[in-house]
Write a protein that holds these residues in place. Structure first.
Motif, PDB file in Angstrom:
ATOM      1  N   GLY A 194      -0.998  68.805  22.419  1.00  0.00           N
ATOM      2  CA  GLY A 194      -0.299  69.931  21.814  1.00  0.00           C
ATOM      3  C   GLY A 194       1.111  69.581  21.389  1.00  0.00           C
ATOM      4  O   GLY A 194       1.560  69.956  20.294  1.00  0.00           O
ATOM      5  N   VAL A 195       1.820  68.854  22.244  1.00  0.00           N
ATOM      6  CA  VAL A 195       3.194  68.472  21.922  1.00  0.00           C
ATOM      7  C   VAL A 195       3.210  67.484  20.753  1.00  0.00           C
ATOM      8  O   VAL A 195       4.074  67.571  19.867  1.00  0.00           O
ATOM      9  CB  VAL A 195       3.910  67.883  23.149  1.00  0.00           C
ATOM     10  N   CYS A 196       2.265  66.558  20.725  1.00  0.00           N
ATOM     11  CA  CYS A 196       2.185  65.603  19.603  1.00  0.00           C
ATOM     12  C   CYS A 196       2.026  66.334  18.278  1.00  0.00           C
ATOM     13  O   CYS A 196       2.699  66.010  17.292  1.00  0.00           O
ATOM     14  CB  CYS A 196       1.030  64.630  19.816  1.00  0.00           C
ATOM     15  N   GLN A 197       1.132  67.316  18.228  1.00  0.00           N
ATOM     16  CA  GLN A 197       0.924  68.052  16.982  1.00  0.00           C
ATOM     17  C   GLN A 197       2.170  68.841  16.606  1.00  0.00           C
ATOM     18  O   GLN A 197       2.573  68.878  15.432  1.00  0.00           O
ATOM     19  CB  GLN A 197      -0.266  68.999  17.125  1.00  0.00           C
ATOM     20  N   ALA A 198       2.799  69.472  17.599  1.00  0.00           N
ATOM     21  CA  ALA A 198       4.005  70.257  17.322  1.00  0.00           C
ATOM     22  C   ALA A 198       5.138  69.383  16.794  1.00  0.00           C
ATOM     23  O   ALA A 198       5.852  69.756  15.850  1.00  0.00           O
ATOM     24  CB  ALA A 198       4.453  70.998  18.585  1.00  0.00           C
ATOM     25  N   GLN A 199       5.307  68.205  17.379  1.00  0.00           N
ATOM     26  CA  GLN A 199       6.355  67.299  16.929  1.00  0.00           C
ATOM     27  C   GLN A 199       6.042  66.716  15.556  1.00  0.00           C
ATOM     28  O   GLN A 199       6.941  66.508  14.739  1.00  0.00           O
ATOM     29  CB  GLN A 199       6.567  66.181  17.952  1.00  0.00           C
ATOM     30  N   THR A 212      11.979  68.398  22.308  1.00  0.00           N
ATOM     31  CA  THR A 212      11.475  69.533  23.071  1.00  0.00           C
ATOM     32  C   THR A 212       9.958  69.541  23.183  1.00  0.00           C
ATOM     33  O   THR A 212       9.247  69.102  22.280  1.00  0.00           O
ATOM     34  CB  THR A 212      11.908  70.862  22.426  1.00  0.00           C
ATOM     35  N   ILE A 213       9.497  70.078  24.279  1.00  0.00           N
ATOM     36  CA  ILE A 213       8.063  70.251  24.490  1.00  0.00           C
ATOM     37  C   ILE A 213       7.522  71.334  23.558  1.00  0.00           C
ATOM     38  O   ILE A 213       6.377  71.285  23.114  1.00  0.00           O
ATOM     39  CB  ILE A 213       7.791  70.610  25.965  1.00  0.00           C
ATOM     40  N   ALA A 245      16.413  79.557  22.921  1.00  0.00           N
ATOM     41  CA  ALA A 245      15.312  78.604  22.729  1.00  0.00           C
ATOM     42  C   ALA A 245      14.047  79.165  23.357  1.00  0.00           C
ATOM     43  O   ALA A 245      14.100  79.949  24.307  1.00  0.00           O
ATOM     44  CB  ALA A 245      15.658  77.254  23.370  1.00  0.00           C
ATOM     45  N   SER A 246      12.900  78.735  22.835  1.00  0.00           N
ATOM     46  CA  SER A 246      11.657  79.155  23.482  1.00  0.00           C
ATOM     47  C   SER A 246      11.542  78.518  24.859  1.00  0.00           C
ATOM     48  O   SER A 246      10.849  79.034  25.725  1.00  0.00           O
ATOM     49  CB  SER A 246      10.444  78.822  22.616  1.00  0.00           C
ATOM     50  N   SER A 247      12.237  77.406  25.069  1.00  0.00           N
ATOM     51  CA  SER A 247      12.551  76.855  26.391  1.00  0.00           C
ATOM     52  C   SER A 247      13.440  75.647  26.154  1.00  0.00           C
ATOM     53  O   SER A 247      13.600  75.198  25.013  1.00  0.00           O
ATOM     54  CB  SER A 247      11.301  76.455  27.191  1.00  0.00           C
ATOM     55  N   HIS A 248      14.013  75.131  27.229  1.00  0.00           N
ATOM     56  CA  HIS A 248      14.797  73.899  27.133  1.00  0.00           C
ATOM     57  C   HIS A 248      14.067  72.737  27.817  1.00  0.00           C
ATOM     58  O   HIS A 248      14.695  71.748  28.215  1.00  0.00           O
ATOM     59  CB  HIS A 248      16.182  74.096  27.745  1.00  0.00           C
ATOM     60  N   LEU A 249      12.739  72.829  27.918  1.00  0.00           N
ATOM     61  CA  LEU A 249      11.949  71.727  28.462  1.00  0.00           C
ATOM     62  C   LEU A 249      11.931  70.580  27.467  1.00  0.00           C
ATOM     63  O   LEU A 249      11.667  70.783  26.279  1.00  0.00           O
ATOM     64  CB  LEU A 249      10.518  72.173  28.749  1.00  0.00           C
ATOM     65  N   ARG A 250      12.194  69.384  27.937  1.00  0.00           N
ATOM     66  CA  ARG A 250      12.297  68.206  27.089  1.00  0.00           C
ATOM     67  C   ARG A 250      11.372  67.112  27.599  1.00  0.00           C
ATOM     68  O   ARG A 250      10.918  67.159  28.747  1.00  0.00           O
ATOM     69  CB  ARG A 250      13.747  67.687  27.119  1.00  0.00           C
TER      70      ARG A 250
END
Length: 465
Positions: free
Chosen positions: A216-221, A244-245, A171-176
């Motif tokens: 940024g997270v809103c747009q990605a999701q 995920t973030i 994963a690019s990270s496991h930050l949630r």
């Protein structure tokens, strides 16, 4: 060749409050089931080792740990979750300069196991391997599968003893979202700030503080969920600990791809109310982002101004989702530059599909061919719609649709048949399915693109834990 993993760890440098350090629990007789050589090369990994990817040997440079997080599960807050059956070995910088996590799933109990055995059985491991790699081939942001390893020892589930396995997830990270929630809920503001700074540096380096991260997270999701919708994917468990973030798809437990189209389609056996039904996914994505916003508000002294800014960001998300959805579905019917005026045309087709039970994937894949109308019993209604579509498309429509409409997806009945065969020692269906799904926009295996017969329909999916 001796295994070499070029670890470059950063999460392990965060304070101890973020994780529990421990090694994976060794297994009886590890054996390599599947190895993603192309992904290994991308990660700069040479060689392979069943001992390492089963958890029996900790490779040089690894700093094994289980990550802490909380989360809303079906709308109810659980104050502590965490990696109950997973160990983060560490991180690498891949060939494109991106930081990637290497995590073992099914590697034994951790302090966050909540009385679970920390193990995984072969079915969910192969399911995640196949579907996550299929999602990658579809061009949808996702965690990926590097290896599947047999443990040589059974795990006990409701069905009885089943063969054990371990998945190596990348994963690019496991930050949630849940990683932020646990520190906000506990009032650990210093840790929350550290996490926020870390997430910005790792995923959104141009973000201006916590609100920039939220935007940024809103747009990605929004982009992620629109991409799910465009291939008929239903996540099935959009809890905040599975959000995920980075904007990658994570957790392929009770997920499914639709056969016949229906906006209210639910497969997950644990989703009794349809909270995470196909058509509800955009709404839930916004709800999840509201939970992230709530956590980030703890970082501000001027709460009133922060609430106003966060509300503006989250309230913008439905528009972002709609824009992303229109872009995806416009391409699926051959529109070069879809506008809001084209939305009724797309929705009309979806209504025709729902009323007729038309296959989602095969209908879109057939658009622009003489076979499209054969997906419907009410062919006159489809013909009338298709005439409207032709008035909006240009000569590039066929090319646009070819790139937007996969011809093969991981259909539920094929996944279940593959698992049944693997449990009985036959890996040929796994290999066949994995190969075909690697080129989803071309039919390389005639049988695998067909929808299930009535007797083959899989009505429910299970988390497998």
């Amino acid at each position: 060749m001796t295994l070499h993993i070029p670890f470059d760890n950063s999460y392990a440098a965060l304070p101890d409050a973020f994780y529990a350090r421990l090694d994976p629990t060794p297994v009886k007789t590890p054996s390599m089931i599947a190895w993603n050589k192309a992904l290994a090369t991308e990660l700069g990994i040479t060689g392979q080792s069943a001992d390492v990817f089963a958890g029996n040997t900790v490779p040089q440079g690894a700093i094994p740990l289980a990550q802490l997080y909380a989360g809303h599960q079906f709308g109810s807050y659980n104050p502590q979750l965490g990696d109950g059956r997973a160990i983060l070995l560490g991180e690498v910088i891949d060939q494109s300069g991106q930081r990637r996590d290497i995590q073992l799933k099914g590697s034994g109990p951790t302090p966050y196991s909540r009385m679970g055995d920390g193990r995984a059985w072969l079915g969910p491991v192969l399911r995640e391997y196949v579907i996550s790699e299929a999602m990658h081939a579809l061009g949808i942001p996702t965690t990926r599968a590097l290896a599947a390893v047999g443990t040589g020892q059974p795990v006990l589930r409701e069905q009885g003893p089943l063969p054990g396995a371990v998945l190596t997830r990348i994963a690019s990270s496991h930050l949630r979202v849940g990683t932020f929630q646990i520190f906000a809920h506990r009032g650990q503001i210093d840790e929350l700030k550290t996490l926020t700074d870390y997430a910005i540096a790792r995923h959104y380096p141009d973000a201006d503080g916590p609100m920039g991260l939220l935007a940024g997270v809103c747009q990605a999701q929004a982009d992620l969920v629109a991409s799910w919708m465009s291939v008929g994917f239903i996540h099935g468990v959009m809890n905040t600990d599975n959000c995920t973030i980075s904007g990658e798809t994570i957790d392929y437990g009770p997920c499914a791809f639709m056969d016949g189209y229906h906006e209210g389609r639910v497969f997950s056996s644990i989703d009794q109310t349809g909270r995470y039904a196909y058509g509800n996914q955009p709404r839930i994505a916004v709800w999840n982002m509201a939970q992230l916003a709530t956590a980030l508000l703890q970082l501000f002294d001027d709460k009133e101004a922060a609430v106003e800014e966060a509300t503006t960001i989250v309230h913008k998300m439905p528009e972002q989702l709609q824009t992303a959805w229109l872009h995806r579905f416009g391409a699926k019917i051959g529109l070069t530059n879809p506008t809001a005026q084209d939305q009724p045309l797309i929705e009309e087709l979806l209504t025709l599909m729902q009323n007729d039970g038309a296959d989602f994937t095969n209908t879109f894949a057939a658009l622009g061919t003489d076979n499209a109308r054969d997906q419907f019993t009410d062919r006159d209604a489809f013909d009338a719609w298709d005439q409207k579509r032709h008035s909006r498309t240009d000569p590039t429509a066929i090319e646009i649709m070819a790139k937007a409409n996969p011809k093969i997806i991981p259909r539920n009945h094929r996944i279940e048949a593959m698992i049944d065969a693997a449990v009985n020692g036959d890996m040929a269906p796994f290999e066949r399915l994995t190969k075909a799904l690697g080129t989803p926009y071309a039919i390389t295996d005639d049988a695998l693109h067909k929808p299930p017969t009535q007797s083959e329909i899989v009505p429910a999916t299970f988390c497998g834990t």
